[in-house]
Design a protein around this motif. Structure first.
Motif, PDB file in Angstrom:
ATOM      1  N   SER A  47       1.241   1.341  -1.682  1.00 41.37           N
ATOM      2  CA  SER A  47       2.029   2.421  -2.284  1.00 41.37           C
ATOM      3  C   SER A  47       2.705   2.052  -3.603  1.00 41.37           C
ATOM      4  CB  SER A  47       3.058   2.945  -1.287  1.00 41.37           C
ATOM      5  OG  SER A  47       3.921   1.922  -0.904  1.00 41.37           O
ATOM      6  N   SER A  68      10.120   1.363   0.056  1.00 37.63           N
ATOM      7  CA  SER A  68       8.879   1.049   0.769  1.00 37.63           C
ATOM      8  C   SER A  68       8.546  -0.419   0.509  1.00 37.63           C
ATOM      9  CB  SER A  68       7.744   1.957   0.327  1.00 37.63           C
ATOM     10  OG  SER A  68       7.483   1.778  -1.028  1.00 37.63           O
ATOM     11  N   ASP A  69       7.780  -1.000   1.401  1.00 39.60           N
ATOM     12  CA  ASP A  69       7.519  -2.431   1.231  1.00 39.60           C
ATOM     13  C   ASP A  69       6.508  -2.645   0.106  1.00 39.60           C
ATOM     14  OD1 ASP A  69       5.293  -1.489   2.356  1.00 39.60           O
ATOM     15  OD2 ASP A  69       5.425  -2.640   4.203  1.00 39.60           O
ATOM     16  N   ASP A 110       3.109  -4.504  -1.227  1.00 36.00           N
ATOM     17  CA  ASP A 110       1.892  -5.194  -0.820  1.00 36.00           C
ATOM     18  C   ASP A 110       1.346  -5.947  -2.025  1.00 36.00           C
ATOM     19  OD1 ASP A 110       1.620  -3.891   1.897  1.00 36.00           O
ATOM     20  OD2 ASP A 110       1.506  -2.098   0.651  1.00 36.00           O
ATOM     21  N   ALA A 124      -9.002  -3.839  -0.977  1.00 40.79           N
ATOM     22  CA  ALA A 124      -7.717  -3.117  -0.919  1.00 40.79           C
ATOM     23  C   ALA A 124      -7.275  -2.707  -2.327  1.00 40.79           C
ATOM     24  CB  ALA A 124      -6.651  -3.974  -0.257  1.00 40.79           C
ATOM     25  N   ASN A 175      -9.416   0.376  -3.084  1.00 32.25           N
ATOM     26  CA  ASN A 175      -9.048   1.636  -2.426  1.00 32.25           C
ATOM     27  C   ASN A 175      -7.697   2.143  -2.924  1.00 32.25           C
ATOM     28  OD1 ASN A 175      -7.027   0.590  -0.582  1.00 32.25           O
ATOM     29  ND2 ASN A 175      -8.660  -0.043   0.815  1.00 32.25           N
ATOM     30  N   LYS A 177       4.123  11.257   4.601  1.00 32.80           N
ATOM     31  CA  LYS A 177       4.586   9.899   4.908  1.00 32.80           C
ATOM     32  C   LYS A 177       5.992   9.936   5.502  1.00 32.80           C
ATOM     33  CE  LYS A 177       3.770   6.382   2.161  1.00 32.80           C
ATOM     34  NZ  LYS A 177       3.461   5.539   0.972  1.00 32.80           N
ATOM     35  N   LYS A 235       6.979   9.136   9.465  1.00 29.38           N
ATOM     36  CA  LYS A 235       7.944   8.073   9.785  1.00 29.38           C
ATOM     37  C   LYS A 235       9.099   8.633  10.605  1.00 29.38           C
ATOM     38  CE  LYS A 235       6.714   5.486   5.706  1.00 29.38           C
ATOM     39  NZ  LYS A 235       6.383   4.078   5.553  1.00 29.38           N
ATOM     40  N   SER A 263       0.298   4.569   7.252  1.00 27.64           N
ATOM     41  CA  SER A 263       0.423   5.465   6.092  1.00 27.64           C
ATOM     42  C   SER A 263      -0.930   5.673   5.435  1.00 27.64           C
ATOM     43  CB  SER A 263       1.350   4.862   5.035  1.00 27.64           C
ATOM     44  OG  SER A 263       2.657   4.785   5.511  1.00 27.64           O
ATOM     45  N   TYR A 264      -1.657   4.584   5.278  1.00 25.18           N
ATOM     46  CA  TYR A 264      -2.982   4.651   4.655  1.00 25.18           C
ATOM     47  C   TYR A 264      -3.856   5.679   5.381  1.00 25.18           C
ATOM     48  CZ  TYR A 264      -7.486   2.752   2.931  1.00 25.18           C
ATOM     49  OH  TYR A 264      -8.720   2.571   2.366  1.00 25.18           O
ATOM     50  N   PHE A 276     -15.816   0.459   9.018  1.00 22.62           N
ATOM     51  CA  PHE A 276     -14.471   0.169   9.483  1.00 22.62           C
ATOM     52  C   PHE A 276     -13.715   1.473   9.743  1.00 22.62           C
ATOM     53  CE2 PHE A 276     -10.018  -0.827   8.374  1.00 22.62           C
ATOM     54  CZ  PHE A 276      -9.783  -1.800   9.329  1.00 22.62           C
TER      55      PHE A 276
HETATM   56  P1  ATP Z   1       3.992   2.471   2.950  1.00 24.36           P
HETATM   57  O1  ATP Z   1       4.718   3.009   1.769  1.00 24.36           O
HETATM   58  O2  ATP Z   1       4.339   3.151   4.240  1.00 24.36           O
HETATM   59  O3  ATP Z   1       3.966   0.977   3.030  1.00 24.36           O
HETATM   60  P2  ATP Z   1       1.311   2.348   1.863  1.00 24.36           P
HETATM   61  O4  ATP Z   1       0.794   3.477   0.994  1.00 24.36           O
HETATM   62  O5  ATP Z   1       1.637   1.066   1.199  1.00 24.36           O
HETATM   63  O6  ATP Z   1       2.480   2.936   2.742  1.00 24.36           O
HETATM   64  P3  ATP Z   1      -0.003   0.971   3.930  1.00 24.36           P
HETATM   65  O7  ATP Z   1      -0.443   1.598   5.220  1.00 24.36           O
HETATM   66  O8  ATP Z   1       1.132   0.024   3.897  1.00 24.36           O
HETATM   67  O9  ATP Z   1       0.207   2.153   2.930  1.00 24.36           O
HETATM   68  O10 ATP Z   1      -1.283   0.312   3.302  1.00 24.36           O
HETATM   69  C1  ATP Z   1      -1.249  -0.385   2.090  1.00 24.36           C
HETATM   70  C2  ATP Z   1      -2.658  -0.768   1.682  1.00 24.36           C
HETATM   71  O11 ATP Z   1      -3.189  -1.651   2.646  1.00 24.36           O
HETATM   72  C3  ATP Z   1      -3.633   0.402   1.607  1.00 24.36           C
HETATM   73  O12 ATP Z   1      -3.674   0.954   0.303  1.00 24.36           O
HETATM   74  C4  ATP Z   1      -4.909  -0.244   1.970  1.00 24.36           C
HETATM   75  O13 ATP Z   1      -5.447  -0.854   0.811  1.00 24.36           O
HETATM   76  C5  ATP Z   1      -4.527  -1.345   2.918  1.00 24.36           C
HETATM   77  N1  ATP Z   1      -4.589  -0.919   4.328  1.00 24.36           N
HETATM   78  C6  ATP Z   1      -3.575  -0.589   5.111  1.00 24.36           C
HETATM   79  N2  ATP Z   1      -3.945  -0.252   6.340  1.00 24.36           N
HETATM   80  C7  ATP Z   1      -5.251  -0.389   6.353  1.00 24.36           C
HETATM   81  C8  ATP Z   1      -6.226  -0.203   7.340  1.00 24.36           C
HETATM   82  N3  ATP Z   1      -5.964   0.206   8.582  1.00 24.36           N
HETATM   83  N4  ATP Z   1      -7.469  -0.446   6.973  1.00 24.36           N
HETATM   84  C9  ATP Z   1      -7.778  -0.864   5.743  1.00 24.36           C
HETATM   85  N5  ATP Z   1      -6.899  -1.058   4.764  1.00 24.36           N
HETATM   86  C10 ATP Z   1      -5.659  -0.821   5.064  1.00 24.36           C
END
Ligand code: ATP
Ligand code: MG
Length: 361
Positions: free
Chosen positions: A66, A76-77, A79, A147, A150, A173, A177, A191-192, A320
């Motif tokens: 995110s 939000s955390d 990544d 990742a 995507n 989202k 939550k 979330s994804y 997947f």
């Molecule tokens: P939040 O703000 O809640 O953290 P986010 O948009 O960061 O939401 P996440 O679910 O944390 O979404 O996912 C972050 C990234 O990690 C996604 O963009 C994707 O690239 C990867 N990812 C997360 N979950 C999956 C999954 N189940 N399968 C594949 N990739 C995933």
């Protein structure tokens, strides 16, 4: 004036939908991260990148999820993904252990290295400070190039129609939550997963479509297999958004509220949960055709069965199922929530803001 009851109903519906759209914008805007929060996060990324380079000089630390795709909520955390542009790199397991030690020594982060996880990562967190009243949580992974791709795909979808796509995604989202159906570890969806459900709905369910299918558009120039494949997966998609905006215009003019109402209705009654797979790339697929059926009997398949209750195909990693963590109970709860939301919105309380508060209760 003497309006027929039918006309009055139509007017009250139009008013509700217009009010709800406005409420959704206002609601979502106040949940966006502040400029200060974004700046602090970028500083943290740079600091971590500098430290990692003392171990692996040819590395880069990139943000995904995110923080990078425009679907970020306040607090939000973060990544992060470490890419190493060198042939003689350390194994992820060793890197995680070394980086864990280094960060423990050199920073104020709480550090938790997970070198033996399916995907080795270092988990970090920082206590609250004035710039970050709720602290920060961050995961660092390695070489997760899919990742990054995507994330870029979702960002492009958001850029095509920022108002409608971003408002819907951000609202879902928060809603998921608040309703506690956003925890893959407890059998519900990440979330994804919800973001993919929204995009699938806007590309393949709505007619006329709100978004084009970026993975199926003709490329502007010939592309070679080497350029488009990552680890055996085709990651090509049309990413020239400027050009797309000039050439492609959706004829769907529904408001955010109308789309949201329809989204909840579709996923509470119309989506074929038992047999269908939602694929952004290819539309509605059959579980059977992917070997993801959940009606296999016999204990040998118990595990598979539990893994494919809800099927959402990853846009690139097509073997997947992004929703594989969703259990029978989890899906029951999620569908129950879609129905509840549909019911609240169909009842059309006098004020849209009341509906919104009820939805997120
Ligand atoms: P939040 O703000 O809640 O953290 P986010 O948009 O960061 O939401 P996440 O679910 O944390 O979404 O996912 C972050 C990234 O990690 C996604 O963009 C994707 O690239 C990867 N990812 C997360 N979950 C999956 C999954 N189940 N399968 C594949 N990739 C995933
Ligand atoms: Mg995230």
């Amino acid at each position: 004036e003497h309006l027929s009851p039918a006309t009055q109903r139509k007017h009250s519906k139009q008013k509700f939908v217009a009010d709800l759209s406005q409420c959704l914008f206002d609601f979502v805007i106040q949940l966006l991260p502040t400029a200060e929060e974004m700046a602090v996060k970028e500083d943290v990324r740079k600091l971590l990148e500098r430290l990692i380079r003392t171990i692996e000089p040819d590395s880069r630390l990139l943000s995904f999820g995110s923080t990078a795709n425009g679907f970020s909520l306040r607090n939000s955390d973060m990544d992060l993904c470490c890419l190493i542009d060198s042939d003689e790199r350390l194994a992820a397991t060793d890197l995680v252990t070394m980086l864990g030690d280094l960060l423990e020594r050199e920073t104020k982060f709480h550090v938790k290295p997970l070198p033996h996880a399916r995907i080795p990562i270092v988990k970090l967190s920082l206590d609250p400070s004035p710039g970050l009243p709720l602290g920060i949580a961050c995961d660092i992974g390695f070489e997760n190039r899919l990742a990054l791709e995507n994330t870029r795909l979702l960002m492009c979808y958001a850029m095509i129609d920022p108002t409608r796509v971003r408002t819907m995604v951000l609202f879902l989202k928060v809603w998921s939550k608040r309703r506690k159906i956003n925890s893959p570890y407890q059998g519900t969806l990440s979330s994804y997963g919800y973001v993919l459900m929204v995009i699938y709905f806007l590309v393949h369910v709505k007619n006329p479509a709100v978004l084009p299918n970026l993975q199926q558009m003709p490329p502007l120039r010939p592309i070679s297999k080497e350029d488009t494949h990552l680890g055996g997966y085709n990651t090509w998609f049309f990413d020239d958004i400027e050009l797309l905006r000039q050439r492609w215009q959706s004829s769907n003019i529904e408001s955010v509220a109308e789309l949201l109402i329809d989204f909840f209705r579709y996923y509470s009654r119309d989506f074929l949960y038992n047999t269908g797979v939602a694929s952004i790339r290819a539309g509605l697929l059959k579980k059977e055709s992917k070997g993801w059926q959940n009606d296999l009997s016999g204990s040998r398949y118990n595990d598979t069965r539990e893994r494919n209750r809800l099927c959402i195909e990853d846009p690139f990693e097509t073997d997947f199922n992004v929703a594989r963590c969703v259990t029978k109970d989890g899906l029951y709860t999620i569908r129950g929530e879609f129905m509840r939301a549909s019911r609240i919105l169909a009842a059309r309380p006098d004020r849209a803001i009341v509906a919104l508060a009820q939805l997120c209760e």
